[in-house]
Scaffold this motif. Sequence first.
Motif, PDB file in Angstrom:
ATOM      1  N   LEU A 322      42.430  46.096  36.244  1.00 15.48           N
ATOM      2  CA  LEU A 322      43.567  45.508  35.532  1.00 15.48           C
ATOM      3  C   LEU A 322      44.734  45.224  36.477  1.00 15.48           C
ATOM      4  N   GLN A 323      44.990  46.143  37.411  1.00 18.70           N
ATOM      5  CA  GLN A 323      46.056  45.934  38.385  1.00 18.70           C
ATOM      6  C   GLN A 323      45.762  44.713  39.252  1.00 18.70           C
ATOM      7  N   LYS A 324      44.535  44.642  39.756  1.00 15.82           N
ATOM      8  CA  LYS A 324      44.146  43.499  40.594  1.00 15.82           C
ATOM      9  C   LYS A 324      44.130  42.208  39.776  1.00 15.82           C
ATOM     10  N   MET A 325      43.691  42.281  38.534  1.00 17.17           N
ATOM     11  CA  MET A 325      43.631  41.091  37.686  1.00 17.17           C
ATOM     12  C   MET A 325      45.027  40.549  37.396  1.00 17.17           C
ATOM     13  N   SER A 331      49.151  35.174  41.049  1.00 15.62           N
ATOM     14  CA  SER A 331      49.002  34.411  42.291  1.00 15.62           C
ATOM     15  C   SER A 331      48.006  33.264  42.162  1.00 15.62           C
ATOM     16  N   SER A 332      47.666  32.897  40.919  1.00 14.75           N
ATOM     17  CA  SER A 332      46.793  31.747  40.647  1.00 14.75           C
ATOM     18  C   SER A 332      45.420  31.891  41.294  1.00 14.75           C
ATOM     19  N   GLN A 333      44.926  33.104  41.336  1.00 10.52           N
ATOM     20  CA  GLN A 333      43.630  33.397  41.932  1.00 10.52           C
ATOM     21  C   GLN A 333      42.567  33.532  40.841  1.00 10.52           C
ATOM     22  N   LYS A 334      41.303  33.472  41.222  1.00  4.20           N
ATOM     23  CA  LYS A 334      40.200  33.665  40.276  1.00  4.20           C
ATOM     24  C   LYS A 334      40.238  35.090  39.730  1.00  4.20           C
ATOM     25  N   LEU A 335      40.306  35.232  38.408  1.00  3.68           N
ATOM     26  CA  LEU A 335      40.401  36.560  37.811  1.00  3.68           C
ATOM     27  C   LEU A 335      39.113  37.359  37.985  1.00  3.68           C
ATOM     28  N   LEU A 337      37.489  37.862  40.542  1.00  5.25           N
ATOM     29  CA  LEU A 337      37.480  38.610  41.800  1.00  5.25           C
ATOM     30  C   LEU A 337      37.987  40.032  41.618  1.00  5.25           C
ATOM     31  N   SER A 338      38.729  40.280  40.555  1.00  5.64           N
ATOM     32  CA  SER A 338      39.301  41.617  40.348  1.00  5.64           C
ATOM     33  C   SER A 338      38.228  42.679  40.129  1.00  5.64           C
ATOM     34  N   PHE A 339      37.066  42.285  39.624  1.00  4.36           N
ATOM     35  CA  PHE A 339      36.006  43.264  39.347  1.00  4.36           C
ATOM     36  C   PHE A 339      35.404  43.841  40.635  1.00  4.36           C
ATOM     37  N   SER A 340      35.609  43.168  41.750  1.00  4.06           N
ATOM     38  CA  SER A 340      35.089  43.667  43.031  1.00  4.06           C
ATOM     39  C   SER A 340      36.166  44.401  43.826  1.00  4.06           C
ATOM     40  N   MET A 341      37.186  44.929  43.145  1.00  2.00           N
ATOM     41  CA  MET A 341      38.282  45.603  43.830  1.00  2.00           C
ATOM     42  C   MET A 341      37.812  46.727  44.752  1.00  2.00           C
ATOM     43  N   PRO A 342      36.861  47.589  44.372  1.00  2.00           N
ATOM     44  CA  PRO A 342      36.412  48.620  45.317  1.00  2.00           C
ATOM     45  C   PRO A 342      35.828  48.033  46.602  1.00  2.00           C
ATOM     46  N   LEU A 343      35.134  46.895  46.485  1.00  2.00           N
ATOM     47  CA  LEU A 343      34.573  46.253  47.673  1.00  2.00           C
ATOM     48  C   LEU A 343      35.671  45.611  48.513  1.00  2.00           C
ATOM     49  N   SER A 344      36.665  45.031  47.849  1.00  2.00           N
ATOM     50  CA  SER A 344      37.812  44.477  48.577  1.00  2.00           C
ATOM     51  C   SER A 344      38.533  45.577  49.344  1.00  2.00           C
TER      52      SER A 344
END
Length: 373
Positions: A322-325, A331-335, A337-344
């Motif tokens: 939720l924080q990343k999303m 920032s107009s980014q693909k939402l 991508l937030s599900f891969s936060m641990p990998l990021s």
Amino acid sequence: MLIIIYTILLFIFLLFTVANSFFMPKLKDSKINHYPAVSILVPLRNEERNVPDLISMLKKLTYPNLCFLLLDDQSEDRTYELLNRHTGVDARFKILSGRSLPKGWAGKVHACYTLSRHAETELILFLDADVRLAPMTIERAVHTLESSKVSLLTGFPKFPVQYLLEKWLVPMQHFLVYFHLPLLLANRTAFPAATAAHGAFMLFKRTAYEEIGGHESIKNSIVDDVHLTRKMKENRKRVLLANVTDMVTCYMYRSSREAWEGFKKNIFPGFGRSLPITISLCLFYTLFYVFPGLLVFYGAAQLIISSSFSIYWYLPYILIVLQKMFIDWRSSQKLSLSFSMPLSAAAFISLMLVSMYTSIRKKGYEWKGRSYS
């Protein structure tokens, strides 16, 4: 009990991020009554892939009082040829040729310094060659700069991402700003430590830029945007970090390898080459942004093995997503991508460690055919 405290901390991180975001304004879209002259300064080194779209974009800008200074920084490809071909007879364009890099200078810094010596307008805007602006960007940027009464306006662009490492790493720039930078201090005070900037889009009042010594004052920097912004604040010049993602787009990298090498040269120097800061961030991201991913696997294993379900194993992951999303939305980014936060986070930790190791071992960083220590 520990998992509850851990979850509460992550919830606090989410709340802080949301509250912090209110102190980063967007560019104002109100009409302006006058149009001070603006020079757009673009350094180019081996940028033949960007030249056609760059020139096409610049010609479409609607601001009526513009000139363009483009510097071919000793490119080894067809950059200079394409610049001449695509600018044609448009008198607003001036093409400069860079000279050999003097000792003690970083490449981009010297290119920007050279460009600045040819700028005579009231306002100067440094752009990267991979940046694309919406037609009305300059009007909104000038209005925001003047109405906010600041000497420098900057912002992190929208970053379209295509490659795997790019998807994991590039959006982390926005995450670091929204989560770690106290935007109230950054935008309302001259406190130098509360500073962030993106060199792809920096609009200066030229007099303020010259008063601090311009790029010459940071001539050996490889994170010139941050160091130049700190110089502004050290000299009591006001700076505004704005959300420019609806107006400014930056196509930073064309491969995962480019993304890795580009960030590797910036990340440890960007932390002031501080071992305590870098190691602390590695531990912090491991604990709060990698570990929630492991908890999900543990909860799933418990469900499969013993049919035992507990929401506590999943809540930390939900909160960091939720924080990343939220940040990706701002920032107009693909939402997605937030599900891969641990990998990021894991990729970010690896990058910090490699950048730190490279600096400590004095191996130097490589970028666009040049070496930096």
